[in-house]
Scaffold this motif. Structure first.
Motif, PDB file in Angstrom:
ATOM      1  N   ASP A 143       1.021  -1.219   0.119  1.00 34.38           N
ATOM      2  CA  ASP A 143      -0.229   0.123  -0.343  1.00 34.38           C
ATOM      3  C   ASP A 143       0.796   1.359  -0.182  1.00 34.38           C
ATOM      4  O   ASP A 143       0.540   2.000   0.976  1.00 34.38           O
ATOM      5  CB  ASP A 143      -0.708   0.157   1.313  1.00 34.38           C
ATOM      6  N   LEU A 144       2.004   1.355  -0.956  1.00 36.00           N
ATOM      7  CA  LEU A 144       2.659   2.898  -0.713  1.00 36.00           C
ATOM      8  C   LEU A 144       1.863   4.076  -1.396  1.00 36.00           C
ATOM      9  O   LEU A 144       1.179   3.728  -2.565  1.00 36.00           O
ATOM     10  CB  LEU A 144       3.907   2.210  -1.635  1.00 36.00           C
ATOM     11  N   HIS A 145       1.956   4.317  -0.916  1.00 35.93           N
ATOM     12  CA  HIS A 145       1.563   6.266  -1.174  1.00 35.93           C
ATOM     13  C   HIS A 145       2.840   6.391  -1.680  1.00 35.93           C
ATOM     14  O   HIS A 145       4.013   7.518  -0.890  1.00 35.93           O
ATOM     15  CB  HIS A 145       1.146   6.918   0.012  1.00 35.93           C
ATOM     16  N   PHE A 146       2.478   7.437  -2.493  1.00 35.36           N
ATOM     17  CA  PHE A 146       3.810   8.559  -3.053  1.00 35.36           C
ATOM     18  C   PHE A 146       3.404   9.866  -2.236  1.00 35.36           C
ATOM     19  O   PHE A 146       4.113  10.270  -1.485  1.00 35.36           O
ATOM     20  CB  PHE A 146       3.243   9.086  -4.609  1.00 35.36           C
ATOM     21  N   SER A 147       2.154  10.567  -1.521  1.00 35.38           N
ATOM     22  CA  SER A 147       2.036  11.798  -1.116  1.00 35.38           C
ATOM     23  C   SER A 147       0.280  10.931   0.045  1.00 35.38           C
ATOM     24  O   SER A 147      -0.422  10.031  -0.812  1.00 35.38           O
ATOM     25  CB  SER A 147       1.699  12.862  -1.784  1.00 35.38           C
ATOM     26  N   GLN A 148       0.477  11.602   0.914  1.00 32.70           N
ATOM     27  CA  GLN A 148      -0.868  12.092   1.350  1.00 32.70           C
ATOM     28  C   GLN A 148      -1.218  12.923   1.846  1.00 32.70           C
ATOM     29  O   GLN A 148      -0.664  12.934   3.287  1.00 32.70           O
ATOM     30  CB  GLN A 148      -1.345  10.631   2.073  1.00 32.70           C
TER      31      GLN A 148
END
Ligand code: ZN
Length: 410
Positions: A251-256
């Motif tokens: 569940d990688l997020h580049f940004s949040q």
């Protein structure tokens, strides 16, 4: 050369990859064993396993098969790890796969998962975010560009049987208070064909799948915490419940933004993570640890000027609630969306910004009866126009001709 312990081919069906799983259960076999002090790389699918495509049609977000989530890489066994230890995990680095330099943000249909503001945005919508090195921008949301604070939304160790049974019983009790609710109060074990139990096969697989916990909520082991500050350079201390610990992540997020309010989710991406592990023997009792603790990265995007929106625990109908930070944060978010609309953004574009940009959410006051106060901190420097109020009023720089694609419910 650092070993890549899990490889993913984004063209393949993740169900055929033996290095991943999408449920929590103590019987899921370790896919590899490492020693304390070792470092290694795990490649990961995006959390939906590639169900969302880089196009301008939100039908895939509407039709997403949520029982498939989250595809996690692991579990990795650490030699010598025993229940009661702390597994020390350094996130040395994270990146996108070179063949997939983009991510997605979406709002689920209220009929299929919903989101924090689902009463206000009940339909499926999707924006695509392109990566320019450490920066991102979206063809669906003009006027913003920002540096990513890249992080795993989900990381943790396998539960033991006692912990699994505790999770299932308490979540079932909540679920049973309103079993027909849409969206549901909790995601219960389903045992269906979408449960990927890693290398567990046959009857053992079926028995474990029937009781395996969904990966949706954060729990004592960490799991799906969606903490934007758990970024590359962080050092995390995880409780260990089973021999070998069994570390899994994805569940990688580049940004949040704080809260991951859009639920589908942050800027979701496939990628790789470089990890290092160590142990503190008996660390849970030594430090009184029940939930993970972590030290954040020494590197963060330098946004230190904010326009801050306040919200109180009075809901949209004017009803007073008692110190309810959930409602107060919702009001802060809605206030920010109304403000951004004055510059020409649609509500959906504003919502997408709050879900993806490095916005901060704070619990500012929880004692001043009857109102909790929550604040949403919007970094001014991510906008390519002047966000601040002035005497002349807001200048509209968008005319509504570009929007976040929407898919009507069937
Ligand atoms: Zn996510």
């Amino acid at each position: 050369m650092t070993d890549v312990l899990v490889k993913v081919d984004l063209a393949d069906n993740p169900h055929t990859n033996p290095g991943v799983h999408n449920r929590w259960h103590p019987d899921i076999p370790m896919i590899e064993w490492v020693k304390p002090g070792d470092d290694f790389i795990l490649e990961t699918y995006d959390w939906t396993g590639g169900q969302i495509k880089n196009n301008d049609d939100a039908a895939d977000v509407r039709d997403v098969e949520l029982p498939q989530v989250h595809y996690l890489s692991g579990p990795i066994g650490v030699k010598g790890a025993e229940p009661g230890d702390l597994l020390v995990v350094d996130i040395l680095d994270i990146g996108a796969k070179p063949e997939s330099l983009w991510g997605f943000n979406g709002f689920f249909s209220k009929q299929n998962g919903g989101g924090f503001l689902t009463e206000h945005f009940p339909l499926a919508q999707k924006s695509i975010w392109d990566f320019e090195g450490m920066f991102t921008r979206s063809r669906h949301v003009p006027g913003v560009r920002y540096a990513g604070l890249i992080h795993p939304g989900l990381i943790g160790c396998l539960p033991d049987r006692k912990m699994l049974e505790m999770w299932n019983s308490r979540e079932k009790a909540l679920f049973d208070t309103d079993p027909e609710r849409v969206p549901p109060l909790a995601a219960m074990p389903d045992g269906g064909p979408t449960a990927h139990m890693g290398q567990l096969k046959g009857e053992a697989r079926d028995a474990a799948a029937a009781e395996a916990a969904r990966t949706v909520p954060p729990r004592e082991h960490g799991g799906n915490c969606d903490i934007k500050d758990l970024s590359r350079g962080s050092k995390i201390y995880f409780p260990v419940y089973v021999e070998g610990a069994g570390l899994s992540m994805g569940d990688l997020h580049f940004s949040q933004g704080d809260g991951e309010i859009t639920f589908c989710g942050a800027i979701e991406m496939a990628g790789w993570t470089h990890l290092k592990v160590d142990l503190i023997k008996g660390g849970m009792a030594k430090y009184g640890i029940k939930n993970p603790i972590f030290r954040p990265s020494p590197i963060t995007p330098k946004y230190d000027d904010y326009l801050i929106f306040e919200g109180i625990s009075v809901d949209e109908t004017g009803t007073q609630h008692y110190l309810d930070v959930h409602i107060a944060y919702r009001q802060a978010c809605l206030n920010a969306i109304e403000y951004l609309k004055k510059f020409g953004y649609t509500g959906a574009q504003a919502y997408a910004i709050l879900g993806t940009a490095p916005v901060q959410g704070h619990i500012s006051g929880v004692v001043d009866i009857p109102n909790a106060c929550a604040t949403l901190w919007l970094p001014t420097d991510i906008f390519e126009w002047d966000l601040m109020p002035n005497k002349d009023g807001p200048t509209k720089f968008l005319d509504g001709s570009i929007d976040v694609p929407v898919a009507p419910d069937l």
